[in-house]
Design a protein around this motif. Structure first.
Motif, mmCIF file in Angstrom:
data_model
loop_
_atom_site.group_PDB
_atom_site.id
_atom_site.type_symbol
_atom_site.label_atom_id
_atom_site.label_comp_id
_atom_site.label_asym_id
_atom_site.label_seq_id
_atom_site.Cartn_x
_atom_site.Cartn_y
_atom_site.Cartn_z
ATOM 1 N N SER A 211 4.246 106.741 25.000
ATOM 2 C CA SER A 211 4.888 107.959 25.631
ATOM 3 C C SER A 211 6.255 107.390 26.413
ATOM 4 O O SER A 211 6.317 106.316 26.673
ATOM 5 N N VAL A 212 6.836 108.465 26.662
ATOM 6 C CA VAL A 212 8.055 107.804 27.773
ATOM 7 C C VAL A 212 7.722 107.690 29.057
ATOM 8 O O VAL A 212 6.548 108.382 29.321
ATOM 9 N N LYS A 213 8.597 107.126 29.622
ATOM 10 C CA LYS A 213 8.027 106.770 31.174
ATOM 11 C C LYS A 213 8.059 108.234 31.802
ATOM 12 O O LYS A 213 7.083 108.267 32.834
ATOM 13 N N ASP A 214 9.003 109.374 31.561
ATOM 14 C CA ASP A 214 8.889 110.082 32.344
ATOM 15 C C ASP A 214 7.907 111.128 32.143
ATOM 16 O O ASP A 214 8.127 112.235 33.144
ATOM 17 N N GLY A 215 6.861 110.835 31.384
ATOM 18 C CA GLY A 215 6.029 111.968 31.277
ATOM 19 C C GLY A 215 4.898 111.594 30.720
ATOM 20 O O GLY A 215 4.669 110.303 30.157
ATOM 21 N N PRO A 216 3.609 112.373 30.943
ATOM 22 C CA PRO A 216 2.201 111.720 30.184
ATOM 23 C C PRO A 216 2.257 111.737 28.534
ATOM 24 O O PRO A 216 1.346 111.278 28.182
ATOM 25 N N GLY A 217 3.223 112.539 28.061
ATOM 26 C CA GLY A 217 3.131 112.393 26.633
ATOM 27 C C GLY A 217 1.973 113.157 25.921
ATOM 28 O O GLY A 217 1.386 112.708 24.912
ATOM 29 N N ILE A 218 1.585 114.302 26.441
ATOM 30 C CA ILE A 218 0.228 114.803 25.732
ATOM 31 C C ILE A 218 0.549 115.553 24.532
ATOM 32 O O ILE A 218 -0.097 115.425 23.596
ATOM 33 N N ASN A 219 1.842 116.445 24.385
ATOM 34 C CA ASN A 219 2.061 117.026 23.099
ATOM 35 C C ASN A 219 2.794 115.774 22.420
ATOM 36 O O ASN A 219 2.405 115.711 21.173
ATOM 37 N N ASP B 204 4.707 117.479 30.282
ATOM 38 C CA ASP B 204 3.927 117.593 28.969
ATOM 39 C C ASP B 204 2.447 117.221 29.345
ATOM 40 O O ASP B 204 2.136 115.836 29.145
ATOM 41 N N ARG B 205 1.799 118.149 29.727
ATOM 42 C CA ARG B 205 0.345 117.901 30.080
ATOM 43 C C ARG B 205 -0.567 118.514 29.113
ATOM 44 O O ARG B 205 0.097 119.296 28.357
ATOM 45 N N LEU B 206 -1.727 118.841 29.526
ATOM 46 C CA LEU B 206 -2.764 119.391 28.345
ATOM 47 C C LEU B 206 -2.141 120.856 28.355
ATOM 48 O O LEU B 206 -2.174 121.468 27.185
#
Ligand code: PHE
Ligand code: ZN
Ligand code: ZN
Ligand code: ZN
Length: 298
Positions: A89-97, A265-267
């Motif tokens: 994922s990107v550093k800026d977010g958790p990348g869930i979607n 970008d979470r669940l």
């Protein structure tokens, strides 16, 4: 008869790891590679399960990124159906979607594919969780370019899944019968894959739209090498049109994924029913292609 297992050759590769996952030699860029490995190890222990290999390779600077590859033991090694999703994922977010959804879709299918009977698993199915997609498709590019001619020719097609549950999304099936980039045609056979997805959803009265192959995800390096590609996404930073809002619900004039590449970008950012129906379609098409790739390969 089936060829010997064909994976890929990296300098310093970790080799076959049936049931266990070795620690990559360096810290992965991002992505829960080890947790994925544990889940796959479980699947590998089941009868007719998976042969698991983890490869680690330095793909940018002093940092490294991992591609995690799992193959079915059964099926023709010279006619591989390769499913891919990026695990980073990107550093800026958790990348869930973006892109735990695609990664989870592959994991769900990998965990069950061993249940297919011999006649239904004629082609080897390979699952690839790519590293460093967000750094410029580095994991998938490295993979494709490190294959020798024979191993590359053994890949019948690539299915890619990147962002399957965009909250304000569409059900986008990769457009295999038009352009990849301006002036470039999708490899022959890609249109047949598009049709398989569209027919499945049509049968369930679920709307689809075409997602244009612009080279912004991990199918790119495969298409560039003439390998047929297919897959799905539900939209990223683009803006939903009025026509799309009518077909899929949601809000016109707003981004498909309002949390694209950001901390939210979470669940909760995932449209779970969307994701669920999309995984059904992916499982259906995978099962079909495990049996036959005739429509794709002519
Ligand atoms: N591959 C992009 C990402 O991971 C998402 C994307 C796909 C954006 C297709 C546009 C078009 O961020
Ligand atoms: Zn992204
Ligand atoms: Zn992505
Ligand atoms: Zn099309």
């Amino acid at each position: 008869g089936a060829a010997a297992a064909v994976i890929y050759n990296l300098p310093g590769e970790d080799g076959p790891v049936n049931g266990t996952v070795r620690k990559p030699s360096r810290i992965p860029v991002v992505g829960p590679t080890h947790e994925l490995g544990a889940a796959l190890a479980k699947a590998a222990k089941r009868k007719g399960g998976l042969t698991l290999r983890v490869k680690t390779d330095t793909v940018h600077g002093k940092r490294s990124a991992s591609n995690v590859i799992a193959d079915t033991e059964r099926g023709r090694g010279d006619n591989v159906v390769l499913l891919g999703a990026h695990l980073d994922s990107v550093k800026d977010g958790p990348g869930i979607n973006d892109n735990a959804t695609g990664s989870a879709a592959l994991l769900a299918i990998a965990g069950k594919i061993g249940k297919l009977r011999r006649g239904d698993l004629r082609n080897r199915v390979r699952f690839a969780w790519w590293g460093a997609e967000e750094e410029g498709l580095r994991g998938s590019t490295h993979y494709v370019e490190s294959l020798d001619r024979r191993d590359r020719d053994a890949i019948a097609l690539n299915l890619n899944f990147d962002m399957l549950g965009s909250r304000n999304g569409t059900r986008g099936v990769y457009d295999g019968d038009h352009s990849t980039r301006a002036g470039t045609r999708a490899p022959a056979g890609s249109g047949a894959i598009e049709k398989m997805f569209r027919d499945y959803f049509k049968g369930r009265r679920l709307p689809t739209t075409e997602s244009s192959l612009n080279g912004r995800s991990d199918y790119g390096p495969f298409a560039e090498h003439g390998i047929p590609v297919g897959g799905m996404d539900t939209g990223a930073d683009g803006v939903k049109t009025a026509a799309e809002a009518k077909a899929f619900g949601g809000r016109a004039g707003k981004a498909y994924d309002p949390c694209y590449h950001s901390a939210c970008d979470r669940l909760k950012n995932v449209h779970l029913r969307f994701l669920d129906t999309n995984v059904d379609g992916i499982a259906h098409v995978t099962q079909h292609l495990a049996r036959t790739t005739v429509a794709v390969n002519g």
